[in-house]
Design an enzyme around this catalytic site. Structure first.
Site, PDB file in Angstrom:
ATOM      1  N   CYS A 160       0.806  -1.229   0.000  1.00 46.85           N
ATOM      2  CA  CYS A 160       0.000   0.000   0.000  1.00 46.85           C
ATOM      3  C   CYS A 160       0.833   1.270   0.000  1.00 46.85           C
ATOM      4  O   CYS A 160       0.278   2.365  -0.083  1.00 46.85           O
ATOM      5  CB  CYS A 160      -0.941   0.002   1.208  1.00 46.85           C
ATOM      6  SG  CYS A 160      -2.023  -1.425   1.267  1.00 46.85           S
ATOM      7  N   HIS A 293      -2.505   7.310   6.903  1.00 47.35           N
ATOM      8  CA  HIS A 293      -2.808   6.056   6.212  1.00 47.35           C
ATOM      9  C   HIS A 293      -4.231   5.635   6.561  1.00 47.35           C
ATOM     10  O   HIS A 293      -4.993   5.245   5.682  1.00 47.35           O
ATOM     11  CB  HIS A 293      -1.796   4.988   6.593  1.00 47.35           C
ATOM     12  CG  HIS A 293      -1.897   3.747   5.778  1.00 47.35           C
ATOM     13  ND1 HIS A 293      -1.814   3.750   4.402  1.00 47.35           N
ATOM     14  CD2 HIS A 293      -2.094   2.450   6.145  1.00 47.35           C
ATOM     15  CE1 HIS A 293      -1.956   2.514   3.949  1.00 47.35           C
ATOM     16  NE2 HIS A 293      -2.124   1.705   4.986  1.00 47.35           N
ATOM     17  N   GLU A 304      -0.771   4.004  14.152  1.00 48.87           N
ATOM     18  CA  GLU A 304      -0.392   5.235  13.458  1.00 48.87           C
ATOM     19  C   GLU A 304      -0.472   6.424  14.408  1.00 48.87           C
ATOM     20  O   GLU A 304       0.394   7.310  14.390  1.00 48.87           O
ATOM     21  CB  GLU A 304      -1.293   5.461  12.244  1.00 48.87           C
ATOM     22  CG  GLU A 304      -0.883   6.677  11.431  1.00 48.87           C
ATOM     23  CD  GLU A 304      -1.562   6.767  10.080  1.00 48.87           C
ATOM     24  OE1 GLU A 304      -1.126   7.596   9.250  1.00 48.87           O
ATOM     25  OE2 GLU A 304      -2.540   6.025   9.838  1.00 48.87           O
ATOM     26  N   LYS A 325      -9.557   7.993   3.076  1.00 52.46           N
ATOM     27  CA  LYS A 325     -10.010   6.694   2.574  1.00 52.46           C
ATOM     28  C   LYS A 325     -11.492   6.453   2.858  1.00 52.46           C
ATOM     29  O   LYS A 325     -12.118   5.618   2.204  1.00 52.46           O
ATOM     30  CB  LYS A 325      -9.164   5.575   3.174  1.00 52.46           C
ATOM     31  CG  LYS A 325      -7.723   5.547   2.660  1.00 52.46           C
ATOM     32  CD  LYS A 325      -6.937   4.420   3.294  1.00 52.46           C
ATOM     33  CE  LYS A 325      -5.544   4.298   2.678  1.00 52.46           C
ATOM     34  NZ  LYS A 325      -4.657   5.412   3.045  1.00 52.46           N
ATOM     35  N   HIS A 330      -9.804   2.626  -0.065  1.00 53.69           N
ATOM     36  CA  HIS A 330      -8.361   2.385   0.014  1.00 53.69           C
ATOM     37  C   HIS A 330      -7.888   1.846  -1.330  1.00 53.69           C
ATOM     38  O   HIS A 330      -8.133   0.688  -1.671  1.00 53.69           O
ATOM     39  CB  HIS A 330      -8.064   1.391   1.131  1.00 53.69           C
ATOM     40  CG  HIS A 330      -6.613   1.178   1.404  1.00 53.69           C
ATOM     41  ND1 HIS A 330      -5.608   1.768   0.663  1.00 53.69           N
ATOM     42  CD2 HIS A 330      -5.967   0.435   2.355  1.00 53.69           C
ATOM     43  CE1 HIS A 330      -4.441   1.400   1.117  1.00 53.69           C
ATOM     44  NE2 HIS A 330      -4.628   0.591   2.151  1.00 53.69           N
ATOM     45  N   PHE A 389       1.248  -3.628   3.915  1.00 54.63           N
ATOM     46  CA  PHE A 389       1.402  -4.952   4.517  1.00 54.63           C
ATOM     47  C   PHE A 389       2.885  -5.313   4.566  1.00 54.63           C
ATOM     48  O   PHE A 389       3.658  -4.986   3.675  1.00 54.63           O
ATOM     49  CB  PHE A 389       0.658  -5.995   3.687  1.00 54.63           C
ATOM     50  CG  PHE A 389      -0.781  -6.196   4.094  1.00 54.63           C
ATOM     51  CD1 PHE A 389      -1.356  -5.455   5.106  1.00 54.63           C
ATOM     52  CD2 PHE A 389      -1.555  -7.155   3.451  1.00 54.63           C
ATOM     53  CE1 PHE A 389      -2.670  -5.653   5.482  1.00 54.63           C
ATOM     54  CE2 PHE A 389      -2.883  -7.364   3.813  1.00 54.63           C
ATOM     55  CZ  PHE A 389      -3.439  -6.610   4.832  1.00 54.63           C
TER      56      PHE A 389
END
Length: 405
Positions: A160, A293, A304, A325, A330, A389
């Site tokens: 990502c 994110h 985060e 998002k 996403h 990931f």
């Protein structure tokens, strides 16, 4: 070695709000979701049937190039076309341009079609031509060919964070003099493989995602493409280009912790942010806005938040932080580039996009996430976080472009 300054002179975007920057800017200003039922394939077997699917669009490909193009290629070419036109790049400007693109699945949907046709049987059912554009690097090649860019070329896949990493790497090529112009960004189309995978991991929310909310239940997938025209400031000045923003710096790190879950201490994410600030030669207090994110998964959001607190200390409470998002979905490999474009808009327009769906505060997520509605505020510097990931972390720092041209 002379460290050249890198500026953004063009932006092109395709998002769930539609083709073009204006569609995305309007959606962000309105503070609405662009999530809708998936039409590209049957999503009924999966945990969710919603996604940030890009509405119909056109792409500047013709003839054989168009017939062979995957959805990824079409998305990428359309975003690049808008960025190139906005930057006013001539054929001569583009000739030595670098093309650096990030993606996750590339044209995987065509491989899915090939396998479906093969399983169905019949004469000519599985056309080998479907396999031509399924490679992730194909979109990078298509963009380079379509716009006559013969400089350095690279395709990056860091989950990502792919397109954010691509932007950072492209900036390095300009800084060290290997290119004066770069078309940098990423593309990600929806496909069954990705959709089924996130559904199987139970990382996908049945309802629209709710970043940083106590009752968050997973992400909502999206798709799209974004290209930023990056340029050596001296080159931009020489041709009288309009400077939209400056790419001040970036940082990259690896958690090396787990295949999917982030490091629970947030150390990897914090390292990427610190490195981005160091590269940008800025103190943490200089950052006004963070495009997080913010996936709305159980683990990402508090980690985060923790990483931001580690880096920014007391200043973390003064940051405006939002996850877009919840509006676009996403877009995985394209998310970093789309969100870098959103930061450019925020710097130019002075409008901070909101975090939608944040109704029940989570004690572990206690920063200012701009809940519910956009906020009008002039900002000087923005941070864009992209965490993939496997703990592939990239942070970009962008600054206002006024008085640089």
């Amino acid at each position: 070695m002379i460290r050249r300054r890198v500026v953004v002179t063009g932006v092109g975007v395709l998002s769930a709000f539609g083709p073009g920057c204006d569609a995305l800017r309007a959606g962000l200003r309105a503070g609405v979701r662009a999530l809708r039922p998936v039409t590209l394939f049957d999503a009924t077997p999966y945990r969710s049937q919603l996604a940030g699917e890009v509405p119909p669009f056109d792409a500047p490909l013709t003839g054989l190039a168009r017939r062979r193009a995957s959805r990824a290629d079409l998305l990428g070419a359309a975003a690049a076309a808008e960025a190139v036109a906005g930057a006013g790049l001539t054929a001569a400007d583009r000739r030595g341009a670098a093309v650096v693109h990030g993606t996750g699945s590339g044209g995987a949907h065509l491989l899915e079609q090939y396998l479906e046709h093969a399983a169905a049987g019949g004469e000519g059912a599985a056309r080998a031509s479907l396999l031509v554009p399924h490679q992730p690097a194909t979109t990078t090649d298509v963009i380079a060919e379509a716009f006559g860019a013969y400089g350095p070329r690279a395709t990056l896949m860091t989950a990502c964070s792919s397109s954010a990493t691509a932007i950072g790497y492209a900036g390095d090529l300009i800084r060290c003099g290997r290119a004066a112009v770069a078309l940098a960004g990423g593309t990600e189309p929806l496909c069954r493989l990705t959709y089924a995978g996130f559904s199987a991991l139970r990382a996908m929310a049945p309802e629209p995602c709710r970043p940083f909310d106590l009752e968050r239940n997973g992400l909502t997938l999206g798709e799209g493409s974004a290209t930023l025209v990056l340029e050596d400031l001296a080159h931009a000045r020489a041709r009288g280009a309009r400077v939209l923003a400056e790419l001040r710096g970036y940082g990259v790190s690896a958690d090396a912790h787990h295949m999917t879950a982030p490091d629970p201490e947030g150390d990897g994410a914090a390292r990427a942010i610190r490195d981005a600030l160091r590269d940008a030669e800025l103190s943490p207090a200089a950052i006004d806005y963070v495009n997080a994110h913010g996936t709305a998964t159980q683990y990402n959001d508090p980690v985060e938040t923790l990483a931001l607190k580690k880096v920014f200390g007391e200043h973390a409470a003064k940051l405006m932080v939002s996850s877009t998002k919840a509006m676009t979905g996403h877009a995985l490999g394209a998310a970093g580039a789309i969100e870098a474009a959103i930061c450019v808009f925020a710097l130019r327009d002075g409008v901070i996009p909101p975090t939608l769906g944040l109704e029940h505060p989570d004690p572990a997520c206690d920063l200012d996430y701009v809940p519910g509605a956009p906020r009008t505020r002039a900002i000087r510097f923005a941070l864009s976080n992209s965490f993939g990931f496997g703990g592939s972390n990239t942070a970009l720092v962008l600054g206002r472009g006024e008085n640089l041209a």
